[in-house]
Design a protein around this motif. Structure first.
Motif, short mmCIF file in Angstrom:
data_model
loop_
_atom_site.label_atom_id
_atom_site.label_comp_id
_atom_site.label_asym_id
_atom_site.label_seq_id
_atom_site.Cartn_x
_atom_site.Cartn_y
_atom_site.Cartn_z
N LEU A 5 0.84 -1.20 0.00
CA LEU A 5 0.00 0.00 0.00
C LEU A 5 0.88 1.25 0.00
CD1 LEU A 5 -2.70 1.47 0.14
CD2 LEU A 5 -2.67 1.15 2.63
N LEU A 37 -7.86 -4.59 -6.68
CA LEU A 37 -7.73 -3.17 -6.36
C LEU A 37 -7.03 -2.97 -5.02
CD1 LEU A 37 -8.61 -0.35 -7.51
CD2 LEU A 37 -10.58 -0.49 -5.99
N ILE A 38 -6.03 -2.09 -4.99
CA ILE A 38 -5.35 -1.77 -3.74
C ILE A 38 -5.54 -0.32 -3.35
CG2 ILE A 38 -3.13 -1.55 -4.94
CD1 ILE A 38 -1.82 -2.51 -2.28
N SER A 39 -5.66 0.58 -4.34
CA SER A 39 -5.94 1.98 -3.99
C SER A 39 -6.60 2.69 -5.16
CB SER A 39 -4.65 2.72 -3.61
OG SER A 39 -3.85 2.94 -4.74
N PHE A 40 -7.32 3.76 -4.83
CA PHE A 40 -8.04 4.54 -5.84
C PHE A 40 -8.28 5.94 -5.33
CE2 PHE A 40 -12.04 6.35 -7.32
CZ PHE A 40 -11.79 6.40 -8.67
N LYS B 16 -7.60 4.58 9.01
CA LYS B 16 -6.44 3.68 8.96
C LYS B 16 -5.70 3.67 10.30
CE LYS B 16 -2.28 3.01 6.07
NZ LYS B 16 -1.23 3.85 6.68
N PHE B 40 -10.25 4.83 -2.13
CA PHE B 40 -10.20 3.46 -1.60
C PHE B 40 -8.76 3.09 -1.27
CE2 PHE B 40 -9.26 -1.01 -2.28
CZ PHE B 40 -10.12 -1.58 -1.35
N ILE B 41 -8.58 2.40 -0.14
CA ILE B 41 -7.29 1.75 0.13
C ILE B 41 -7.53 0.35 0.72
CG2 ILE B 41 -6.05 3.92 0.59
CD1 ILE B 41 -6.04 3.05 3.61
N ARG B 42 -6.61 -0.55 0.41
CA ARG B 42 -6.59 -1.87 1.04
C ARG B 42 -5.25 -2.02 1.76
NH1 ARG B 42 -4.83 -6.54 -1.43
NH2 ARG B 42 -5.42 -5.72 -3.48
N MET B 43 -5.30 -2.17 3.06
CA MET B 43 -4.07 -2.31 3.84
C MET B 43 -3.40 -3.66 3.52
SD MET B 43 -5.59 -0.67 7.40
CE MET B 43 -4.08 -0.87 8.37
#
Lengths: 132, 132, 132, 132
Positions: A5, A37-40, B16, B40-43
């Motif tokens: 991330l 998807l990891i970030s947007f 977060k 959007f984020i995915r840690m």
């Protein structure tokens, strides 16, 4: 190897700065090595319809480990991959999706950018991808 | 009134930090007043399946201007909104989606969090939403 | 700024009158600034298949803040946005979708019309959009 | 026999007046005898997520020629139509969908209402349907 991330946010920030330098409003999506998807981010006043396009460009670039524009040349009428866009719940095959490589050249994810001309979309995606 | 990207990123950062304080790995999605994704984020190491859930929680909270868990109480068997989840291309109605209000109390978007217990998901979403 | 139902119905009535003046049977859809449906009518004997097309035209016009026909010129084989229609659960990129602006020029929604030739579809959409 | 647009708009107006009398903000959808959408309005500040629900309620009521709430009683766990909501791209089976009959008792369409409690949704739908 997979993108973190922290790397995704660094790439996104570099892409956003390039977007601002070009006076554009972009949607910027990053997927990991699994095409997830990891970030947007969507910049204020960017096109709403470009959210899905940015995500699909990032996925498309990782699905085939090449720039989306390269696939688009092969998906034209009469070409070998005609209408490949029907697969994978919808590909986007015009420029703006670029694989992300680590410093040993391994593909660890991809970035997709949408919101302006395809030339600008690609320039912003590349500015992001080359940050690592 | 609509949420800005700057506000969305501030909320995401607060969420977060709460996720880290709880020693959890979260997916954190923000939608605007039109229920369109803005960030959007995915840690790292967060569940892959929680990406879609976080986005759907954010949309669900804005679709009905209430916490997702409140809808989930009404959508149980025998309750008034049984199987409402079949609408809108799939709702998520357990806790973790919270409307975002500006300082005058107007709803300007929503946050959706997924990756741990529903109690933690809700706590992280609320920590984000209350930052504004 | 977002379109109101009163404005949407005024625009729909103007578009319907234009449709009648052209002796056509139209589907007329209006979306708000978040690209969410706010109103819709299908005139008696209008094509059933044009309901979805009218709604998709309205969404497409708001997704990219331009007339749908302008996108369609760029989505042809060999053009920069080839097969963009695969995004956003299906775009419609031929004429008939037009952004709606308020008196200060801000886009507050969009209208989509389908049921006749694309020239007539566009004329009816424009007649509606220009009423505000 | 099939509902006309003029009838649909008359029913919609009656339903809207009932919604205002109940101090609610509703989404109101009408389908014809073929279960195809003929008209729709979303009142200002009504829930965005209720657009799809109102349309699905109207379709569900016409698909089975009965009030949606009657189907919902049969779709509970252990009941004969358990999870029928998975069919037809998503049914909504709680109250708010009501068949529309002409003066000879023939079903010519259906109305779906969403935006408040299911009791209010049903009352508004019925007020509309009984106008003919």
């Amino acid at each position: 190897m997979n993108i973190t991330l922290e790397q995704a946010l660094k790439i996104t920030e570099a892409a956003k700065q390039k977007a601002e330098a070009l006076d554009t409003k972009m949607n910027i999506a990053i997927v990991d090595s699994g095409a997830n998807l990891i970030s947007f981010i969507r910049m204020d006043q960017a096109w709403l319809g470009s959210t899905d396009i940015a995500i699909k460009k990032a996925k498309t670039a990782r699905y085939f480990d090449m720039n989306t524009g390269a696939i688009g040349e092969l998906s034209q009428p009469g070409k070998p991959l005609y209408n490949i866009e029907h697969s994978n719940n919808g590909l986007i095959t015009f420029p703006g999706g670029v694989p992300i490589k680590n410093d040993t050249g391994e593909i660890i994810g991809a970035i997709g950018v949408s919101g302006s001309t395809v030339e600008n979309d690609h320039a912003v995606a590349e500015a992001g991808a080359l940050t690592l």
